[in-house]
Motif scaffolding. Structure first.
Motif, mmCIF file in Angstrom:
data_model
loop_
_atom_site.group_PDB
_atom_site.id
_atom_site.type_symbol
_atom_site.label_atom_id
_atom_site.label_comp_id
_atom_site.label_asym_id
_atom_site.label_seq_id
_atom_site.Cartn_x
_atom_site.Cartn_y
_atom_site.Cartn_z
ATOM 1 N N GLU A 210 -21.747 -24.414 -10.433
ATOM 2 C CA GLU A 210 -22.737 -24.776 -10.975
ATOM 3 C C GLU A 210 -22.642 -25.963 -11.859
ATOM 4 O O GLU A 210 -23.109 -27.434 -12.080
ATOM 5 N N ALA A 211 -21.129 -25.845 -13.012
ATOM 6 C CA ALA A 211 -20.975 -27.031 -14.008
ATOM 7 C C ALA A 211 -19.968 -27.948 -12.843
ATOM 8 O O ALA A 211 -20.486 -29.301 -13.512
ATOM 9 N N LEU A 212 -19.484 -27.984 -12.202
ATOM 10 C CA LEU A 212 -18.756 -28.795 -11.334
ATOM 11 C C LEU A 212 -19.486 -29.481 -10.795
ATOM 12 O O LEU A 212 -19.067 -30.837 -10.920
ATOM 13 N N ARG A 213 -20.549 -29.618 -10.151
ATOM 14 C CA ARG A 213 -21.443 -29.935 -9.457
ATOM 15 C C ARG A 213 -22.069 -31.241 -10.696
ATOM 16 O O ARG A 213 -22.083 -32.430 -10.531
ATOM 17 N N ASP A 214 -22.258 -30.523 -11.808
ATOM 18 C CA ASP A 214 -22.425 -31.620 -13.255
ATOM 19 C C ASP A 214 -21.848 -32.775 -13.337
ATOM 20 O O ASP A 214 -21.889 -33.472 -13.803
ATOM 21 N N ARG A 215 -20.493 -31.773 -14.144
ATOM 22 C CA ARG A 215 -19.088 -32.756 -14.312
ATOM 23 C C ARG A 215 -18.014 -32.517 -13.327
ATOM 24 O O ARG A 215 -17.437 -31.341 -13.931
ATOM 25 N N PRO A 216 -17.811 -32.867 -12.463
ATOM 26 C CA PRO A 216 -16.273 -33.076 -12.087
ATOM 27 C C PRO A 216 -15.253 -32.378 -13.039
ATOM 28 O O PRO A 216 -14.927 -33.707 -14.445
ATOM 29 N N ASP A 217 -14.866 -31.975 -13.162
ATOM 30 C CA ASP A 217 -13.605 -31.891 -14.399
ATOM 31 C C ASP A 217 -12.579 -31.256 -14.059
ATOM 32 O O ASP A 217 -12.639 -29.754 -13.766
ATOM 33 N N ASP A 218 -11.397 -30.832 -14.067
ATOM 34 C CA ASP A 218 -10.231 -30.089 -14.180
ATOM 35 C C ASP A 218 -9.723 -29.156 -14.444
ATOM 36 O O ASP A 218 -9.679 -27.947 -14.067
ATOM 37 N N GLY A 219 -10.104 -29.050 -16.050
ATOM 38 C CA GLY A 219 -10.462 -28.108 -16.312
ATOM 39 C C GLY A 219 -11.235 -26.751 -15.446
ATOM 40 O O GLY A 219 -10.726 -26.014 -15.756
ATOM 41 N N VAL A 220 -12.438 -27.552 -16.049
ATOM 42 C CA VAL A 220 -13.234 -26.730 -15.297
ATOM 43 C C VAL A 220 -13.222 -25.831 -13.405
ATOM 44 O O VAL A 220 -13.294 -24.542 -13.144
ATOM 45 N N GLN A 221 -12.357 -26.450 -13.084
ATOM 46 C CA GLN A 221 -12.314 -26.349 -11.239
ATOM 47 C C GLN A 221 -10.602 -25.129 -12.086
ATOM 48 O O GLN A 221 -11.025 -24.526 -11.016
ATOM 49 N N LEU A 222 -10.305 -25.714 -12.785
ATOM 50 C CA LEU A 222 -8.965 -24.721 -12.667
ATOM 51 C C LEU A 222 -9.179 -23.536 -12.964
ATOM 52 O O LEU A 222 -9.617 -21.878 -12.448
ATOM 53 N N ARG A 223 -10.338 -23.645 -13.608
ATOM 54 C CA ARG A 223 -11.095 -21.668 -13.803
ATOM 55 C C ARG A 223 -12.171 -21.306 -12.946
ATOM 56 O O ARG A 223 -11.565 -19.915 -12.967
ATOM 57 N N LEU A 224 -12.800 -22.462 -12.389
ATOM 58 C CA LEU A 224 -13.404 -21.907 -11.566
ATOM 59 C C LEU A 224 -12.299 -20.921 -10.358
ATOM 60 O O LEU A 224 -12.364 -20.149 -9.617
ATOM 61 N N ALA A 225 -11.313 -21.674 -9.860
ATOM 62 C CA ALA A 225 -9.859 -20.949 -8.727
ATOM 63 C C ALA A 225 -9.797 -19.563 -9.601
ATOM 64 O O ALA A 225 -9.510 -19.143 -8.993
ATOM 65 N N PHE A 226 -9.479 -19.742 -10.770
ATOM 66 C CA PHE A 226 -8.779 -18.421 -11.675
ATOM 67 C C PHE A 226 -9.661 -17.088 -11.087
ATOM 68 O O PHE A 226 -9.772 -16.067 -11.217
ATOM 69 N N ALA A 227 -11.284 -18.606 -11.264
ATOM 70 C CA ALA A 227 -12.244 -16.750 -11.151
ATOM 71 C C ALA A 227 -11.994 -16.412 -9.935
ATOM 72 O O ALA A 227 -12.314 -15.219 -9.613
ATOM 73 N N LEU A 228 -11.990 -16.845 -8.341
ATOM 74 C CA LEU A 228 -12.268 -16.847 -8.004
ATOM 75 C C LEU A 228 -10.782 -15.337 -7.147
ATOM 76 O O LEU A 228 -11.219 -15.028 -6.840
ATOM 77 N N LEU A 229 -9.666 -16.091 -7.802
ATOM 78 C CA LEU A 229 -8.635 -15.545 -7.444
ATOM 79 C C LEU A 229 -8.680 -13.978 -7.821
ATOM 80 O O LEU A 229 -8.609 -13.329 -7.664
ATOM 81 N N ARG A 230 -9.451 -13.787 -8.601
ATOM 82 C CA ARG A 230 -9.742 -12.898 -9.589
ATOM 83 C C ARG A 230 -10.961 -11.874 -8.933
ATOM 84 O O ARG A 230 -10.925 -10.661 -9.406
ATOM 85 N N ALA A 231 -12.039 -12.775 -8.745
ATOM 86 C CA ALA A 231 -12.982 -11.805 -7.560
ATOM 87 C C ALA A 231 -12.475 -12.114 -6.431
ATOM 88 O O ALA A 231 -13.030 -10.675 -5.409
#
Lengths: 296, 644
Positions: A210-231
């Motif tokens: 959701e946050a990425l859709r509003d504001r593309p940002d590499d840091g957020v994208q990495l956090r997303l990737a990490f959350a996906l990994l842990r999920a």
């Protein structure tokens, strides 16, 4: 006659009693009231305009509703939950500001209006004892030199008005627009981090998206990737992190997440990616752990 | 080409508007003829009409070299939405604003009122017109050209393309807002015009009634739009822009009542309320057009804020200086009975002013806290429920007392209130014992029953009266009954509304009380600049089953998703189905089913209020016609009592 009166009075008394009973019954909390709804109605959805968390459709509000339900299930009181939200997101999260500081104006201004208008009403209704003399100001003669002068002054006044608008408009053209709306992305991120801490990685990933859709940002994208990994969604994590690495190939966090994701998708490639990570960032907090993994 | 014509007409309008002020002042101060002044006012109207026509033409012709069209036009937009997109964004809506304002100015200019009062009032209107023309021509010119001209535009905000009410809602609101400039101008002119000034209330009445009716209709239309488009199932959110329209309505309502009461004619209430109404209109304009408040309906950020704030301050200064002057005539001596019309009208005034203060501070406070304390804060519906709602219930009760206060003497009046009071408590008792609507709703039900019974009792005596007096009272009765119905609708829908939200697969059911919907299919379509998803559902309720299809569409140009709820309207209850989201593979859909009781009653009540206002308007116009022979000198105030 008196019988009829008595009867009438009795009927009225019974009616009033019934009405009061109805009121009392109504003021008791309803049995089917949903406690989650009661609490979330008092919280403002940070991503929307003027909607409460109870009514909003946004993912943030959904996550906040879940958080409230969870805390209620843990036996926390609504006041405690509200405090928890205020600590995290500030007073802004409350639908109604707490009654202190400037917010007291919310009560002072209407009270003053009520008192002022009430006093004026009483003054109007009270018969005036002393008659004021009728003022003679009314009806200045027309066409005198004074009137001429007033006319010239008013003409100048109109010119000044137009000139003022023109000047201000000229200045404003390059002025910055002001009054930025609240930053819902920051709140989304904060909420997502909270969810991660509670090990609810799916929900956190949803909020990061959701946050990425509003504001593309590499840091957020990495956090997303990490959350996906842990999920447990290693493939999704790999896809997400590759987008970041395509932009900055030497991002240490990117390499780290990619390497960890590859351990389940393509175990053959993982050691090489992780070694690259160690080469790029030998002092990364995760480096010793990775060395241990590679060594094992 | 069109852009140059538009800019030229705005410039011409600015020049002629700034000429009207000295020309009318010449009439007032030097006693010259009003002919040139009338001509200048007419030319200003023509300029505003031309500017609107040019922008409409540019929109319809898709002339994307004009800035406003490039920003708000679009080839994919339907004809109706293209016409209405004139007022879908700030700069274009300012043109409509000017057109309405100049229309009022031209209408007022044609009247034959006492000359000095008239001329001063026209000068005030002229200053307001000049300011807005300057704003449009110099600061927010929609005709500025774009190089190179784009081939297509994004179209107006998709939320505004959803409902036919958008075509009439803003024009009605503007008719209401700007009509209030006439009583404002007359109130400012009255102290300047000397003895002629005492006539201002009689002249202001029809204008105020017309403006008030339009404003009421506009607010109701906005609530309807919000109910039918925003998809959250409500009609009023205490949103800053809604509040901005409510504030002048409250003070104008108070003004309509205080101007009736003979004993108050000389008190300062009337001029203060008339000024306050228009000041609140200007303040609302500042709030909604400066980007100062975030709201669903607010226009985007714009640099007009400081200018509009300047106008608000200027108007506050002028009205304090002029309307705040001591009244030359003292109020009539004599004791007023407790249950008299003067008391009722004053209590009503006090309450409405207090509600306006509540709404004002609730709207403005978030603006004040951020610069002063650095923390954002918000004022939610809870605040208004605790403050404005109880006050509004008392106002409703007062409307129920209104028929009784016409009677002479406190005892007779009190006796007349017994039956309504019985009806009110029976209703409260029955509703309270059979269900649990909550205290505010229960009191509102009782108050509505009280008021409606009182009004019904009045209806009988009304029909026996002669025609002239009958229509005036009928107007008041309609408006008051409408208010009671609105209260019923609001209380019923907020207390008994039920909603359920579920994610369902095909064939699964969402149920609320005895109404249920079953998901049949999810259909997708794309094209015309938007992607749409539609859920087909079978709705079962009231013993019948039919198919409903709420939609959800995404406007690619504006990056906005719009839910289009499906509403089955009935007098007893509305069934409201919204499609909230759809899974990527189309296997599930999140559906919200709501049953909103008595919403139909709310709209009927609003229509009754507007009807009452229009009837009152027609009557007061007839009275003015009857009582002022053309070109006669002003009648003495005693002979022109409008009080019925």
């Amino acid at each position: 006659m008196s019988w009829r009166r008595l009867l009438g009075a009795l009927v009225v008394a019974a009616l009033v009693a019934a009405a009061v009973a109805g009121l009392l019954r109504s003021s008791a909390p309803a049995r089917d009231a949903d406690p989650v709804r009661t609490v979330t109605q008092g919280l403002r959805c940070p991503a929307c305009q003027g909607e409460s968390v109870a009514d909003s459709q946004s993912p943030i509000a959904a996550a906040m509703r879940e958080a409230v339900a969870e805390q209620l299930a843990q036996g926390r009181s609504p006041a405690e939950i509200r405090r928890w939200f205020v600590e995290r997101y500030g007073d802004d999260v409350l639908a109604d500001p707490p009654a202190r500081g400037l917010s007291l104006l919310l009560w002072a201004v209407p009270a003053l209006a009520l008192l002022g208008a009430g006093a004026a009403a009483v003054r109007t209704l009270r018969p005036s004892r002393h008659r004021r003399p009728v003022a003679a100001a009314a009806g200045r003669a027309r066409g005198g030199t004074a009137a001429q002068r007033v006319w010239w002054v008013s003409c100048a006044g109109v010119m000044v008005l137009v000139a003022a608008v023109a000047l201000a408009a000229d200045r404003l053209d390059d002025a910055q627009p002001q009054g930025r709306p609240a930053d819902p992305v920051a709140v989304t991120l904060q909420l997502a981090r909270d969810l991660e801490r509670d090990q609810r990685y799916d929900a956190a990933a949803e909020l990061y998206r959701e946050a990425l859709r509003d504001r593309p940002d590499d840091g957020v994208q990495l956090r997303l990737a990490f959350a996906l990994l842990r999920a447990g969604d290693a493939a999704g994590a790999e896809r997400t992190v590759r987008e970041v690495l395509a932009r900055s190939p030497d991002s240490p966090d990117g390499l780290l997440v990619l390497g960890l994701a590859q351990r389940s998708t393509r175990p053959g490639d993982a050691p090489e990616t992780l070694r690259r990570f160690l080469a790029v960032a030998p002092r990364h907090p995760a480096a010793p752990e990775i060395r241990r993994l590679l060594g094992a | 080409m069109l852009g140059d014509l538009g800019t030229a007409s705005l410039t011409a309008g600015l020049i002629s508007a700034s000429l009207t002020v000295p020309l009318w002042l010449r009439v007032a101060l030097l006693g010259r003829s009003a002919r040139q002044a009338r001509v200048a006012t007419g030319v200003t109207l023509l300029a505003a009409a031309l500017a609107c026509a040019v922008l409409e033409t540019a929109l319809l012709r898709h002339d994307f070299s004009v800035r406003f069209v490039a920003e708000n036009g679009g080839r994919h937009v339907s004809g109706y939405d293209t016409v209405t997109s004139l007022w879908s964004a700030l700069d274009g809506s300012l043109l409509l604003w000017l057109l309405v304002l100049c229309g009022y100015a031209a209408l007022l200019a044609r009247r034959r009122h006492p000359p000095r009062l008239h001329a001063y009032a026209m000068a005030v209107v002229g200053v307001v017109t000049t300011f807005f023309f300057a704003l449009s021509a110099l600061a927010a010119n929609p005709f500025r050209s774009v190089h190179p001209a784009p081939v297509d535009g994004p179209g107006p905000n998709p939320l505004l393309q959803q409902h036919p009410a958008m075509g009439v809602h803003p024009p009605l609101l503007y008719l209401g807002y700007l009509g209030l400039v006439v009583p404002f101008a007359l109130a400012l002119a009255a102290p300047l015009a000397g003895p002629e000034g005492r006539d201002w209330l009689r002249i202001a009445r029809p204008w105020t009634l017309a403006a008030w009716s339009a404003l009421t209709a506009g607010i109701a239309m906005g609530a309807w739009w919000s109910y039918a488009v925003l998809g959250w199932g409500g009609y009023w959110a205490w949103d800053p822009v809604e509040n901005a329209s409510l504030m002048p309505w409250l003070t104008a309502t108070a003004f309509l009542h205080t101007m009736l009461s003979g004993a108050l004619r000389r008190a300062r209430w009337n001029s203060v309320l008339a000024c306050a109404s228009f000041l609140l209109v200007l303040l609302g304009t500042f709030l909604t057009r400066s980007g100062a408040v975030a709201s669903v309906h607010a226009f985007t950020e714009s640099p007009l804020g400081p200018l509009l704030l300047g106008l608000v301050l200027l108007a506050v200064l002028a009205s304090t200086l002029l309307a705040g002057r001591r009244d030359p005539l003292p109020p009539a001596p004599g004791r007023t009975p407790l249950l008299s019309r003067a008391t009722a009208v004053l209590v009503n005034g006090v309450l409405l002013v207090t509600i306006a203060a509540v709404v004002l501070i609730g709207t403005v406070l978030p603006l004040l806290t951020e610069p002063l304390t650095g923390a954002r804060s918000s004022v939610g519906p809870g605040y208004y429920h605790r403050t404005a709602v109880p006050l509004a219930i008392v106002v409703l009760l007062l409307a129920g007392v209104a028929p009784a206060v016409r009677r002479a003497g406190d005892r007779a009046a009190a006796r007349q209130l017994v039956l309504p009071a019985v009806a009110g408590s029976v209703t409260a008792a029955a509703v309270g014992l059979l269900s649990r609507p909550g205290v505010p709703a229960l009191v509102a039900f009782g108050a509505a029953a009280f008021t409606l019974t009182g009004l019904a009792g009045q209806l009988g005596s009304l029909l026996r009266r002669r025609r002239g007096a009958r229509t005036v009272r009928l107007a008041a009765l309609l408006a008051h009954a409408g208010l009671a119905l609105v209260a019923l609708g609001v209380a019923g829908s907020s207390a008994y509304g039920r909603a359920q939200e579920r994610t369902v697969r095909t064939g699964e059911v969402v149920r609320v009380s005895d109404v249920s919907v079953r998901l049949l299919a999810v259909e997708r379509s794309a094209g015309n600049g938007r992607m749409a998803v539609q859920a087909r559902l079978a709705l079962t309720g009231d013993g019948a089953e039919h198919s409903v299809a709420p939609r959800l569409w995404y406007d690619t140009a504006r990056d906005t998703a719009v839910t289009v709820p499906w509403i089955a309207t009935g007098l007893r209850r509305d069934t409201y189905v919204t499609l909230l989201s759809v899974a990527a593979d189309g296997s599930t859909a999140t559906v919200r089913l709501a049953v909103n009781p008595l919403v139909g009653v709310l709209w009927c009540g609003a229509a009754l209020i507007v009807g009452g206002g229009l009837l009152g308007f027609a009557t007061s116009v007839r009275r003015i016609r009857r009582r002022t022979p053309p070109s006669a000198p002003a009648a003495p105030p005693a002979a022109v009592q409008v009080t019925a």
